[in-house]
Design an enzyme around this catalytic site. Structure first.
Site, PDB file in Angstrom:
ATOM      1  CE  LYS A 121       3.062  23.884  68.206  1.00  0.00           C
ATOM      2  NZ  LYS A 121       4.116  23.261  67.342  1.00  0.00           N
ATOM      3  CG  ASP A 139       1.030  19.081  65.364  1.00  0.00           C
ATOM      4  OD1 ASP A 139       0.081  18.877  64.574  1.00  0.00           O
ATOM      5  OD2 ASP A 139       1.551  18.172  66.037  1.00  0.00           O
TER       6      ASP A 139
END
Length: 228
Positions: A121, A139
């Site tokens: 991420k 997220d």
């Protein structure tokens, strides 16, 4: 509405109404952004923006981190989530940047994830924000909003599954900014516990709204009657 139509409605709306969308983390260099994103894991951008000015001032380069110690660095970030682990990550990150990358921030996900504290991420955030690469960081906001809108199926159980779906269907030139569209919409409108559907401009292609429209309208009528 077909998936293709839903994605088109999504990109058409946000490219028109939010043509400029950026991270709310405050930074000036790729190095600063990398540090801020590492610190932001399971913490708010607001909190990170409170601690980074002093951190960036006293640790402006990878060399400064690499030559620091736990006791020197910890006080700067003690108010963020998981400060012990993040202090260790930043120290290791600084050393690896100096020793393995000539103090330059890697420009690929494959290289970035080698750094301590940097997962997929974070790597996707860095590459999409700094170099506008077509990478999608997923997220909690992106995960929630993309499923509510119907951009990805409900049975997509992991961030990677959601990422693959979004990368597949969002036009390549929009992927890097679509990450921010989804985050900002989730942060300020499509809230986790109580989405602000009454203030939302995209209910016309939102699967969550379609599913709950009757219930919402009934609640609205009941509330209106109570007020009278």
């Amino acid at each position: 509405m077909l998936k293709k139509e839903r994605y088109k409605a999504f990109t058409d709306h946000f490219s028109t109404h939010m043509p400029v969308a950026e991270t709310e983390l405050e930074y000036e260099t790729p190095f600063q952004l990398l540090i801020a994103v590492v610190l932001s894991a399971q913490c708010t951008d607001k909190r990170i923006n409170m601690v980074t000015p002093a951190l960036f001032r006293d640790f402006p380069t990878p060399e400064h981190l690499a030559s620091s110690t736990f006791d020197e660095l910890f006080p700067y970030i003690k108010s963020v989530s998981y400060p012990n682990n993040k202090t260790k990550h930043l120290l290791g990150l600084g050393k690896m940047l100096v020793e393995d990358f000539n103090s330059e921030i890697p420009s690929t996900v494959k290289e970035l994830v080698k750094l301590p504290g940097v997962g997929r991420k974070t790597a996707n955030v860095i590459t999409s924000v700094v170099w506008n690469q077509p990478n999608m960081a997923v997220d909690t906001h992106v995960f929630r909003v993309s499923k509510r809108l119907g951009l990805v199926p409900q049975n997509a159980k992991t961030p990677l599954e959601v990422e693959k779906q979004l990368i597949k269907h969002i036009p390549k030139e929009h992927i890097h900014i679509a990450h921010h569209w989804l985050i900002l919409h989730g942060r300020y409108v499509c809230l986790a516990r109580k989405p602000k559907c009454e203030a939302c401009d995209i209910t016309h292609f939102c699967r969550y709204y379609e599913k709950n429209k009757a219930k919402m309208e009934m609640e609205k009528e009941l509330l209106s009657g109570t007020k009278k």
